[in-house]
Design an enzyme around this catalytic site. Structure first.
Site, mmCIF file in Angstrom:
data_model
loop_
_atom_site.group_PDB
_atom_site.id
_atom_site.type_symbol
_atom_site.label_atom_id
_atom_site.label_comp_id
_atom_site.label_asym_id
_atom_site.label_seq_id
_atom_site.Cartn_x
_atom_site.Cartn_y
_atom_site.Cartn_z
ATOM 1 N N TRP A 184 0.806 -1.218 0.000
ATOM 2 C CA TRP A 184 0.000 0.000 0.000
ATOM 3 C C TRP A 184 0.843 1.273 0.000
ATOM 4 O O TRP A 184 0.298 2.363 0.115
ATOM 5 C CB TRP A 184 -0.912 0.002 1.234
ATOM 6 C CG TRP A 184 -1.793 -1.204 1.303
ATOM 7 C CD1 TRP A 184 -3.027 -1.338 0.750
ATOM 8 C CD2 TRP A 184 -1.502 -2.452 1.945
ATOM 9 N NE1 TRP A 184 -3.531 -2.592 1.015
ATOM 10 C CE2 TRP A 184 -2.614 -3.301 1.743
ATOM 11 C CE3 TRP A 184 -0.406 -2.944 2.666
ATOM 12 C CZ2 TRP A 184 -2.668 -4.602 2.239
ATOM 13 C CZ3 TRP A 184 -0.456 -4.243 3.158
ATOM 14 C CH2 TRP A 184 -1.579 -5.056 2.943
ATOM 15 N N ASP A 185 2.159 1.167 -0.096
ATOM 16 C CA ASP A 185 3.044 2.323 0.032
ATOM 17 C C ASP A 185 2.890 2.953 1.417
ATOM 18 O O ASP A 185 2.906 4.171 1.568
ATOM 19 C CB ASP A 185 2.747 3.362 -1.067
ATOM 20 C CG ASP A 185 3.830 4.438 -1.152
ATOM 21 O OD1 ASP A 185 4.947 4.198 -0.662
ATOM 22 O OD2 ASP A 185 3.548 5.510 -1.703
ATOM 23 N N PHE A 186 2.768 2.106 2.438
ATOM 24 C CA PHE A 186 2.681 2.574 3.809
ATOM 25 C C PHE A 186 4.084 2.712 4.409
ATOM 26 O O PHE A 186 4.382 2.185 5.488
ATOM 27 C CB PHE A 186 1.819 1.634 4.652
ATOM 28 C CG PHE A 186 0.337 1.833 4.474
ATOM 29 C CD1 PHE A 186 -0.174 3.021 3.979
ATOM 30 C CD2 PHE A 186 -0.558 0.829 4.796
ATOM 31 C CE1 PHE A 186 -1.542 3.213 3.811
ATOM 32 C CE2 PHE A 186 -1.929 1.009 4.643
ATOM 33 C CZ PHE A 186 -2.423 2.201 4.146
ATOM 34 N N ASP A 187 4.970 3.437 3.673
ATOM 35 C CA ASP A 187 6.272 3.806 4.236
ATOM 36 C C ASP A 187 6.067 4.465 5.592
ATOM 37 O O ASP A 187 5.051 5.113 5.836
ATOM 38 C CB ASP A 187 6.968 4.862 3.357
ATOM 39 C CG ASP A 187 7.187 4.420 1.937
ATOM 40 O OD1 ASP A 187 7.105 3.220 1.674
ATOM 41 O OD2 ASP A 187 7.443 5.291 1.091
ATOM 42 N N LYS A 203 1.425 6.365 7.834
ATOM 43 C CA LYS A 203 0.488 6.737 6.784
ATOM 44 C C LYS A 203 -0.883 6.096 6.981
ATOM 45 O O LYS A 203 -1.880 6.635 6.512
ATOM 46 C CB LYS A 203 1.041 6.333 5.411
ATOM 47 C CG LYS A 203 2.178 7.184 4.885
ATOM 48 C CD LYS A 203 2.542 6.723 3.481
ATOM 49 C CE LYS A 203 3.666 7.548 2.875
ATOM 50 N NZ LYS A 203 3.999 7.069 1.511
#
Length: 791
Positions: free
Chosen positions: A465-468, A494
């Site tokens: 999910w691009d939860f950097d 995020k």
């Protein structure tokens, strides 16, 4: 039904205005309502739309029965709206205001339909007056902040004790602990409304909003009588703290095709040289040095006194960060966040271009000696045994999780805390290695001397999910209620979660649960069966959405958003990407982002700003991905090296407004001791934005997405400018009430900072104003505020 002659004059105009509006709106609502019902949504809109069409026909025939029919439907709509949305202002406003206006017109027209000579006008006009008052009060309610959580207890303000006042602002977060707290109280709640612009300076670097990704996101540093500022184009200015007069300027002549920004500088002072008698030492070439990260992958040491490169650092002041990285295509690797000065090393990670391909530049983190620029250690997530430069002919592991945000440092524990991202690309991870999965989207604690991992804690497993982890970890000593403290690390994310860990061991201090999450069905992908939910701390803006959470400025875009929502798959925070269109909420911007948090250590309060923007996405088979796909922000991202590209779209109405109910951005105060939200308020108005990007020029405090850092002071003030309107604001840290604001020439994404001049004793608040993220208005302002001189 009573019938009669047609009204004349103004009543006739009002009659046909009512007929046309009711028919047009009824037709749209009925048609769109039928579409909504066909995808499993509410039948209410079909019913109300049909009723409106029938009522409009009767009113056109001069029959009061049409108004009776609409009145019944309107009363039923009020009951439905409350049952659908509760008693929240904005959801009720969008559902009822338009229909209320029609009800007002209907009341005005009523006496003139049918046998008007026998109808008493006073009751109808009385109803119209009541409706008009309700509509006016409702319209006025748009201009009042709708507080989400109200503070229930007073928060004391502790005066700054003699000798404890802050002297300098030497790091991006003020300290390496990332607290953004200033022990200063000259500017306080009682006099903040007297703040005025003391001086304005210009960097000469206006960030261009032409797709190059240039943004002014800088928080300046202050040491003694000098303010240090970096620009989006990797230049550095030194300014006098009292006048803003430029002392010197350094131009790195960096170039980059995209993502041009500098959030902050590193600062190191050789205290031993400064403290030694002049006769005993040779003056150091750069006793006070700044570290500039450039957008073309260099680290430059600059003499803080002269603005010249420190010749003893690296190659004439420059360390080439491309060494050992392998191929770096233009714009694929650069420095955007501040370097961390931790003792005698300066540490950098790097921003890697998301979603273009597998095998992008390495996510290695490196530490360099602050004096010589020699590599002290390296942490390669894909090869932890490699602690220096890679052997000749090889590189650090490519495509590994990187650290693009700011890091924190605990000198006592000698630990550096790294918030990691995930291995690119973001939305397909079937090719990731075990080490990629181990260290992605995690807090990694490394020894500041050796770079060896002491512990790590993962906040998203197998991140799709691009939860950097986007923000600098907060290091805080939490009172334990027994007279001692627990060393904690607080990490915002995020996905709208807040993790609190023991920073010595990495174990959760606030409870975290592993909860089952849905699995996807993309061929070649694997899915984590559970994800960590930080239940011991508040979750902010990450609720699982339902149809009744949809919103619109009018019933039409409300309907369009409800249809869009029902046509998507949404299974909560960790909705897996698929070939079908799915909704990720929060989206990849957050939740919380790089602005991080600020804290009031005297009352254990942490201040968190967030944004609430959903992301609609779906996977695109490789054969259907255009060769020129980039999608740096939105659109199709290519994800070369995987079987798919991915479409990313903001979850917005046709008017460009987020589809879920307001607020779209808030500021929250969190009690770190109890893990509860003390207060939460919407932040930002639509004064400088609006539907279809048209500025509304109205100070409606609906709460807009935020991006930037905040500043807390010991006087009980919280300063923030990272809104979509052009203001620097001060809030009361006790309750979140806005008690001062100043209009900026353009918006800001920068962090406010403060200091007291060593010459004049005057406290200043500093903000960079280079332009809000969504706005085409750009500038190069550095603005200083201070109290007026005493007469």
């Amino acid at each position: 039904m009573a019938t009669g002659r047609s009204p004349r004059g103004l009543p006739r105009i009002l009659q046909w205005l009512l007929v046309v509006l009711m028919a047009v709106i009824g037709l749209a609502v009925a048609g769109l309502g039928a579409k909504l019902a066909s995808v499993g949504g509410s039948w209410y809109f079909v019913i109300i739309g049909v009723v409106m069409l029938i009522a409009a026909w009767f009113i056109a025939k001069n029959r009061r029965g049409g108004i009776v029919l609409y009145a019944v439907a309107f009363l039923a709509s009020i009951i439905w709206a409350v049952s659908d949305a509760g008693w929240e202002f904005w959801p009720l406003f969008s559902r009822l205001f338009t229909f209320g206006v029609l009800a007002l017109l209907a009341a005005l027209v009523w006496p003139f339909l049918g046998h008007s000579a026998t109808v008493r006008k006073a009751p109808a006009f009385g109803v119209a007056a009541v409706l008009a008052i309700i509509l006016l009060v409702s319209a006025g309610g748009m201009f009042r902040p709708q507080t989400l959580v109200t503070a229930s207890e007073p928060v004391p303000v502790k005066p700054v004790a003699p000798g404890e006042a802050q002297k300098n602002w030497e790091h991006w977060g003020n300290t390496t602990r990332g607290d953004r707290f200033a022990a200063l109280d000259q500017i306080n709640k009682q006099n903040v409304n007297q703040l005025q612009v003391a001086w304005t300076a210009h960097t000469g670097d206006i960030p261009k909003s032409n797709g190059s990704g240039a943004e002014d996101q800088n928080t300046p540093l202050q040491v003694g009588d000098t303010l240090f500022v970096c620009t989006p184009y990797s230049k550095v200015l030194a300014l006098d703290v009292d006048s803003g007069k430029e002392k010197w300027r350094y131009d790195s002549k960096a170039t980059a095709p995209n993502w041009q920004r500098c959030r902050g500088l590193g600062y190191y002072e050789d205290t031993q040289a400064a403290a030694a008698p002049a006769a005993e030492t040779q003056p150091a070439a750069c006793p006070r040095r700044l570290f500039l990260p450039t957008t073309d992958a260099r680290l430059i040491a600059i003499n803080a006194d002269t603005g010249k490169a420190c010749e003893d650092f690296g190659n004439h002041g420059v360390v080439d960060l491309s060494v050992g990285m392998g191929e770096i295509k233009p714009g694929y690797y650069q420095q955007t966040s501040t370097p961390l000065v931790a003792g005698n090393v300066v540490v950098v990670g790097g921003r890697v271009a998301d979603n273009f391909s597998t095998g992008e530049p390495p996510g290695v983190v490196r530490a360099f000696d602050v004096h010589s620029g020699k590599l002290a250690w390296a942490w390669d997530p894909g090869n932890p045994n490699l602690t220096g430069e890679p052997p000749a002919g090889s590189t650090y592991t490519r495509g590994t999780p990187n650290v693009w945000s700011a890091m924190s440092y605990d000198a006592k524990l000698n630990l550096i805390y790294l918030p990691t991202g995930n291995a690119t690309p973001d939305f397909f991870a079937g090719e990731r290695t075990a080490l990629d999965d181990k260290y992605s989207s995690s807090i990694v604690a490394v020894d500041a001397t050796t770079g060896q991992v002491r512990w790590h804690y993962q906040t998203t497993h197998h991140d799709l999910w691009d939860f950097d982890l986007p923000s600098q970890p907060l290091l805080y000593d939490l009172p334990d209620g027994k007279g001692g403290t627990t060393p904690v690390l607080v990490q915002t994310s995020k996905q709208g979660m807040i993790f609190m860990l023991n920073r010595q061991t990495g174990q959760p201090v606030a409870k975290v649960e592993e909860r089952p999450v849905p699995a996807g069905n993309i061929e070649g992908e694997r899915y984590s069966p559970t994800q960590p939910y930080s239940v011991g701390m508040p979750m902010i803006g990450n609720q699982t959405l339902k149809e009744s959470d949809m919103w619109g400025a009018t019933p039409i875009d409300l309907l369009l958003c409800r249809i869009q929502f029902k046509e998507m798959r949404h299974q909560g925070v960790f909705t897996p990407p698929g070939l079908d269109r799915s909704l990720q909420f929060p989206g990849s911007l957050g939740g919380m982002n790089w602005g991080s948090v600020s804290v009031d250590p005297n009352n254990s309060l942490m201040f968190v700003n967030d944004m609430r923007l959903g992301l609609a996405n779906y996977m695109v088979p490789r054969a259907n991905v255009a060769k020129n796909a980039s999608g740096i922000e939105m659109g199709i991202v290519p994800m070369d090296g995987t079987p798919f590209g991915a479409m990313r779209e903001r979850f917005l109405s046709p008017l460009g407004i987020p589809c879920q109910k307001p607020p779209f951005g808030t500021m929250s105060a969190v009690d770190l001791k109890s893990g509860k939200v003390v207060w939460q308020v919407p932040v930002g108005t639509v004064q400088d934005t609006g539907p279809l990007g048209i500025r509304m020029h109205l100070p409606i405090p609906i709460g807009m997405p935020t991006l930037g850092a905040s500043l807390s002071t010991q006087s009980g003030l919280l300063f923030f400018a990272g809104t979509q309107d052009f203001y620097l604001r001060a809030f009361d840290t006790a309750n979140g009430k806005e008690i001062w604001k100043s209009r900026l020439p353009v918006g800001s994404q920068s962090g406010p900072m403060t200091y007291v001049s060593p010459k004049t004793g005057k406290q200043y608040i500093i903000i960079n104003a280079g332009g809000a993220r969504q706005s085409p208005d750009r500038g190069d302002y550095i603005i200083a505020y201070a109290l007026p001189d005493k007469q």
